[in-house]
Design a protein around this motif. Structure first.
Motif: not given
Length: 291
Positions: A109-125
């Motif tokens: 998203l927006n030239d960034k990578t969002y690392i998420c868990d199975e609930d789509f909680k953002v863990l890292e950007i």
């Protein structure tokens, strides 16, 4: 009568006062502990910081204090934490039962990578596009994210979310097995045989095949079951006819090379009469062959 009523009210008031004193002395919060229910790597050794982030009201009554706000503050401060519950241990202790969230999906998203868990909680950007390696988070394309500026610790709001992770778990494929099989996922809309748009999920495997689960919101668990069955047996087709209505000769023969890049389409039967709920139509094509 009036004097008797005053005596009763006074006794009741005294009882309430004693109860309140006990609540804020005997049952006042003195200790908070952390209980990890899973192994940890990212949050190892941070129990003290986790407790501080909850901003617990020490000295307040464990009977009356709410636990939702401390849990939310912990999850916001430590994105990798999932607070299962906060247990009250009388007379004066809380235990935070929690687990460490796992990297499941990567969303660009927006030239960034969002690392998420199975609930789509953002863990890292992370800055930039996603760099895929086996056993890392699975790249998930085509999701319609409403809060594309979400911060670490927040949940992505997704219009077309599908719980693919749980379907694999129900089919006895844990996360490490999912990551070993799936290179990337894409979802979107496609028209079915009756010209109606349906959501699909396309899974690109590390072995080269593409699995397309049509009408993904319908009986997804069974579609994943059939996908895994085909995935594990696909090379048993070597030497057999691609078009089973024609002889297995010439270009109409499955070879390893053709199966390495095969496209497998799985969909429900439109008319269930004569079929079990788990029955699916499965079509396998060479990658360059139109269905």
């Amino acid at each position: 009568m009036k004097k008797k009523l005053l005596i009763i009210l006074g006794a009741l008031g005294g009882f309430i006062a004693v109860c309140l004193i006990l609540c804020f002395t005997l049952f006042s919060l003195k200790t908070v502990e952390v209980d990890f229910r899973t192994s940890t790597s990212v949050i190892t050794g941070q129990a003290e910081e986790i407790i501080k982030s909850g901003e617990f009201g020490y000295g307040g009554s464990v009977i009356f204090m709410g636990k939702k706000n401390p849990a939310a503050k912990i999850e916001k401060s430590f994105p990798y934490i999932k607070v299962i519950n906060i247990e009250t241990v009388f007379p004066s202790k809380y235990i935070i039962h929690c687990s460490e969230r796992q990297q499941v999906y990567a969303i660009e998203l927006n030239d960034k990578t969002y690392i998420c868990d199975e609930d789509f909680k953002v863990l890292e950007i992370k800055d930039g596009r996603y760099e895929d390696v086996e056993s890392s988070a699975i790249l998930f394309k085509g999701l319609r994210v409403k809060n594309a500026n979400a911060l670490a610790g927040e949940f992505l709001e997704i219009d077309n979310k599908v719980d693919l992770y749980s379907s694999f778990i129900k089919n006895n494929r844990l996360l490490h097995e999912q990551k070993a099989i799936i290179k990337s996922i894409e979802t979107g809309l496609m028209k079915n045989d009756i010209n109606k748009e349906e959501q699909y999920i396309s899974l690109q495997t590390y072995s080269g095949q593409t699995f397309i689960l049509k009408n993904a919101v319908d009986r997804l668990d069974f579609k994943v079951m059939h996908m895994l069955n085909v995935y594990s047996q696909i090379y048993s087709l070597i030497g057999k006819a691609i078009d089973r209505e024609k002889p297995a000769e010439g270009d109409n023969v499955w070879t390893k090379e053709k199966l390495d890049t095969a496209r497998v389409e799985i969909r429900s039967f439109y008319l269930q009469e004569g079929h079990e709920e788990s029955d699916m139509r499965i079509d396998i094509y060479p990658q360059n062959m139109d269905n």
